[in-house]
Design a protein around this motif. Structure first.
Motif, PDB file in Angstrom:
ATOM      1  N   GLN A  33       0.844  -1.196   0.000  1.00  0.00           N
ATOM      2  CA  GLN A  33       0.000   0.000   0.000  1.00  0.00           C
ATOM      3  C   GLN A  33       0.881   1.248   0.000  1.00  0.00           C
ATOM      4  O   GLN A  33       2.014   1.221   0.469  1.00  0.00           O
ATOM      5  CB  GLN A  33      -0.889   0.013   1.252  1.00  0.00           C
ATOM      6  N   TYR A  35       0.732   5.353   1.199  1.00  0.00           N
ATOM      7  CA  TYR A  35       0.045   6.337   2.012  1.00  0.00           C
ATOM      8  C   TYR A  35       0.732   7.684   1.867  1.00  0.00           C
ATOM      9  O   TYR A  35       1.938   7.767   1.570  1.00  0.00           O
ATOM     10  CB  TYR A  35       0.084   5.933   3.503  1.00  0.00           C
ATOM     11  N   LEU A  43      -1.949   9.661   8.422  1.00  0.00           N
ATOM     12  CA  LEU A  43      -1.705   9.174   7.070  1.00  0.00           C
ATOM     13  C   LEU A  43      -3.008   8.977   6.322  1.00  0.00           C
ATOM     14  O   LEU A  43      -4.040   8.626   6.912  1.00  0.00           O
ATOM     15  CB  LEU A  43      -0.951   7.846   7.116  1.00  0.00           C
ATOM     16  N   HIS A  45      -4.662   6.906   3.076  1.00  0.00           N
ATOM     17  CA  HIS A  45      -4.444   5.799   2.149  1.00  0.00           C
ATOM     18  C   HIS A  45      -4.602   6.268   0.710  1.00  0.00           C
ATOM     19  O   HIS A  45      -5.547   6.986   0.370  1.00  0.00           O
ATOM     20  CB  HIS A  45      -5.457   4.688   2.434  1.00  0.00           C
ATOM     21  N   LEU A  48      -3.887   0.462  -2.878  1.00  0.00           N
ATOM     22  CA  LEU A  48      -3.454  -0.871  -2.457  1.00  0.00           C
ATOM     23  C   LEU A  48      -3.285  -1.716  -3.694  1.00  0.00           C
ATOM     24  O   LEU A  48      -4.155  -1.734  -4.573  1.00  0.00           O
ATOM     25  CB  LEU A  48      -4.499  -1.503  -1.528  1.00  0.00           C
ATOM     26  N   ASP A  92       2.592  -6.007   4.145  1.00  0.00           N
ATOM     27  CA  ASP A  92       2.273  -7.011   5.151  1.00  0.00           C
ATOM     28  C   ASP A  92       3.032  -8.270   4.766  1.00  0.00           C
ATOM     29  O   ASP A  92       3.189  -8.575   3.587  1.00  0.00           O
ATOM     30  CB  ASP A  92       0.779  -7.295   5.200  1.00  0.00           C
ATOM     31  N   THR A  97      -1.298 -10.144   9.484  1.00  0.00           N
ATOM     32  CA  THR A  97      -0.248  -9.467  10.243  1.00  0.00           C
ATOM     33  C   THR A  97      -0.374  -7.962  10.048  1.00  0.00           C
ATOM     34  O   THR A  97      -1.154  -7.482   9.243  1.00  0.00           O
ATOM     35  CB  THR A  97       1.152  -9.920   9.822  1.00  0.00           C
ATOM     36  N   LEU A  99       0.797  -3.997   9.220  1.00  0.00           N
ATOM     37  CA  LEU A  99       1.502  -3.311   8.150  1.00  0.00           C
ATOM     38  C   LEU A  99       2.843  -2.805   8.663  1.00  0.00           C
ATOM     39  O   LEU A  99       2.940  -2.304   9.781  1.00  0.00           O
ATOM     40  CB  LEU A  99       0.693  -2.121   7.653  1.00  0.00           C
TER      41      LEU A  99
ATOM     42  N   TYR B  35       0.658   3.039  16.135  1.00  0.00           N
ATOM     43  CA  TYR B  35       1.997   3.249  15.607  1.00  0.00           C
ATOM     44  C   TYR B  35       2.662   4.399  16.348  1.00  0.00           C
ATOM     45  O   TYR B  35       2.004   5.343  16.773  1.00  0.00           O
ATOM     46  CB  TYR B  35       1.951   3.600  14.115  1.00  0.00           C
ATOM     47  N   LEU B  43       7.885   5.265  11.170  1.00  0.00           N
ATOM     48  CA  LEU B  43       6.633   4.700  11.678  1.00  0.00           C
ATOM     49  C   LEU B  43       6.887   3.281  12.153  1.00  0.00           C
ATOM     50  O   LEU B  43       7.250   2.407  11.370  1.00  0.00           O
ATOM     51  CB  LEU B  43       5.606   4.636  10.558  1.00  0.00           C
ATOM     52  N   PHE B  45       5.307  -0.057  14.228  1.00  0.00           N
ATOM     53  CA  PHE B  45       4.087  -0.715  14.673  1.00  0.00           C
ATOM     54  C   PHE B  45       4.189  -1.070  16.149  1.00  0.00           C
ATOM     55  O   PHE B  45       5.174  -1.665  16.588  1.00  0.00           O
ATOM     56  CB  PHE B  45       3.865  -1.970  13.837  1.00  0.00           C
ATOM     57  N   GLU B  48      -1.813  -4.332  17.552  1.00  0.00           N
ATOM     58  CA  GLU B  48      -3.106  -4.345  16.881  1.00  0.00           C
ATOM     59  C   GLU B  48      -4.101  -5.080  17.755  1.00  0.00           C
ATOM     60  O   GLU B  48      -3.772  -6.131  18.335  1.00  0.00           O
ATOM     61  CB  GLU B  48      -3.042  -5.020  15.510  1.00  0.00           C
ATOM     62  N   LEU B  90       0.070   7.374  16.441  1.00  0.00           N
ATOM     63  CA  LEU B  90      -1.010   7.281  15.463  1.00  0.00           C
ATOM     64  C   LEU B  90      -1.829   6.025  15.678  1.00  0.00           C
ATOM     65  O   LEU B  90      -1.287   4.945  15.915  1.00  0.00           O
ATOM     66  CB  LEU B  90      -0.438   7.278  14.044  1.00  0.00           C
ATOM     67  N   THR B  97      -9.052  -6.690   9.256  1.00  0.00           N
ATOM     68  CA  THR B  97      -7.671  -7.115   9.432  1.00  0.00           C
ATOM     69  C   THR B  97      -6.713  -5.962   9.230  1.00  0.00           C
ATOM     70  O   THR B  97      -7.005  -5.010   8.513  1.00  0.00           O
ATOM     71  CB  THR B  97      -7.290  -8.244   8.446  1.00  0.00           C
ATOM     72  N   ALA B  98      -5.526  -6.082   9.815  1.00  0.00           N
ATOM     73  CA  ALA B  98      -4.560  -4.991   9.782  1.00  0.00           C
ATOM     74  C   ALA B  98      -3.913  -4.820   8.419  1.00  0.00           C
ATOM     75  O   ALA B  98      -3.351  -3.767   8.146  1.00  0.00           O
ATOM     76  CB  ALA B  98      -3.490  -5.221  10.847  1.00  0.00           C
ATOM     77  N   GLU B  99      -4.002  -5.827   7.554  1.00  0.00           N
ATOM     78  CA  GLU B  99      -3.334  -5.663   6.260  1.00  0.00           C
ATOM     79  C   GLU B  99      -4.251  -5.039   5.208  1.00  0.00           C
ATOM     80  O   GLU B  99      -3.854  -4.801   4.095  1.00  0.00           O
ATOM     81  CB  GLU B  99      -2.768  -6.988   5.741  1.00  0.00           C
ATOM     82  N   GLU B 100      -5.496  -4.764   5.606  1.00  0.00           N
ATOM     83  CA  GLU B 100      -6.389  -4.045   4.698  1.00  0.00           C
ATOM     84  C   GLU B 100      -6.046  -2.558   4.729  1.00  0.00           C
ATOM     85  O   GLU B 100      -5.173  -2.120   5.471  1.00  0.00           O
ATOM     86  CB  GLU B 100      -7.837  -4.189   5.183  1.00  0.00           C
ATOM     87  N   THR B 101      -6.791  -1.783   3.951  1.00  0.00           N
ATOM     88  CA  THR B 101      -6.651  -0.332   4.004  1.00  0.00           C
ATOM     89  C   THR B 101      -6.882   0.152   5.420  1.00  0.00           C
ATOM     90  O   THR B 101      -7.870  -0.202   6.059  1.00  0.00           O
ATOM     91  CB  THR B 101      -7.679   0.329   3.080  1.00  0.00           C
ATOM     92  N   GLN B 102      -5.947   0.933   5.904  1.00  0.00           N
ATOM     93  CA  GLN B 102      -6.069   1.480   7.253  1.00  0.00           C
ATOM     94  C   GLN B 102      -6.420   2.958   7.182  1.00  0.00           C
ATOM     95  O   GLN B 102      -5.928   3.687   6.327  1.00  0.00           O
ATOM     96  CB  GLN B 102      -4.764   1.281   8.022  1.00  0.00           C
ATOM     97  N   PHE B 104      -6.336   6.374   9.251  1.00  0.00           N
ATOM     98  CA  PHE B 104      -5.586   6.924  10.379  1.00  0.00           C
ATOM     99  C   PHE B 104      -6.286   8.109  11.023  1.00  0.00           C
ATOM    100  O   PHE B 104      -6.947   8.914  10.361  1.00  0.00           O
ATOM    101  CB  PHE B 104      -4.200   7.384   9.911  1.00  0.00           C
ATOM    102  N   GLY B 105      -6.080   8.224  12.325  1.00  0.00           N
ATOM    103  CA  GLY B 105      -6.476   9.416  13.047  1.00  0.00           C
ATOM    104  C   GLY B 105      -5.405  10.476  12.906  1.00  0.00           C
ATOM    105  O   GLY B 105      -4.347  10.231  12.321  1.00  0.00           O
TER     106      GLY B 105
END
Lengths: 111, 113
Positions: A33, A35, A43, A45, A48, A92, A97, A99, B35, B43, B45, B48, B90, B97-102, B104-105
């Motif tokens: 991905q 960002y 950040l 996005h 992907l 990932d 898991t 990122l 993060y 950054l 990690f 999660e 962050l 899941t964590a590997e999808e698009t995240q 962020f705040g």
């Protein structure tokens, strides 16, 4: 430890030019991905790309992925001053898991 | 839909104190990741959470801990603060899941004096 490493660390261009930044990673991935981060904020996005895809487009963004070379590139066409930001790639290692982010490329677009 | 919110936005603490940061994910998102961002390390990690359980953990000392509540809101705690803990923290949420698009705040900027 960093999984992804962006190159270059910093890039300065004029408005209207294209910006290319690269990301290399160490181990096999499921997804990669990109960002964007504006000066000390959260950040956002951008795109992907999955490990079985080679190229993806979104507006002025074009991302390529070469799993044999373990590398990806992000191309921003016709850059604008508003594109000034830091750009990070994130990978990932396996499904489920977290990122892992690279250290980023700082892009400066001047008008 | 409201985005990810983090409170407080800024915090100043002294060495040895502890701090609690809060994160409210996007409604419906069940995965929350934390993060730490510093100029030197980038950054990194932290951990999660999913359904109130820590699912992944980064390489940070035990002074860093977190939890997630039944409404998916999450908190992280840092005890015995050190100068090196000064950073932007962050929080990001994703659907499952964590590997999808995240998403962020805006982050909490912590300064330890």
């Amino acid at each position: 430890s960093q999984q992804g490493e962006e190159d270059p660390q910093a890039l300065s261009i004029q408005e209207g030019e294209n910006a290319t930044m690269n990301c290399s990673y160490k181990t096999s991935i499921n997804n990669l991905q990109w960002y964007r981060q504006n000066s000390g904020r959260g950040l956002v996005h951008l795109i992907l790309i999955r490990s079985n895809e080679r190229e993806k487009h979104s507006g002025r963004l074009r991302v390529t992925l070469d799993t044999s070379k373990k590398s990806s590139s992000l191309l921003i066409t016709a850059s604008r001053a508003a594109d000034t930001a830091s750009y990070f790639c994130a990978t990932d290692i396996q499904a489920g898991t977290a990122l892992i982010f690279g250290k980023g490329t700082t892009l400066s677009v001047s008008s | 839909k409201a985005g990810v919110t983090q409170t407080p936005r800024y915090l100043i603490k002294t060495r040895g104190q502890q701090v609690t940061l809060s994160c409210s994910p996007i409604s419906g998102h069940r995965s929350v990741s934390w993060y730490q961002q510093t100029p030197g390390q980038g950054l990194q990690f932290l951990f999660e959470y999913f359904s109130e359980t820590q699912r992944n953990k980064g390489n940070f000392p035990g002074r860093f801990s977190g939890r997630q509540f039944s409404n998916s809101r999450s908190e992280m705690n840092v005890s015995t603060l050190e100068l090196g803990d000064s950073a932007l923290y962050l929080c990001a949420s994703s659907l499952l899941t964590a590997e999808e698009t995240q998403y962020f705040g805006p982050g909490t900027r912590l300064l330890v004096l």
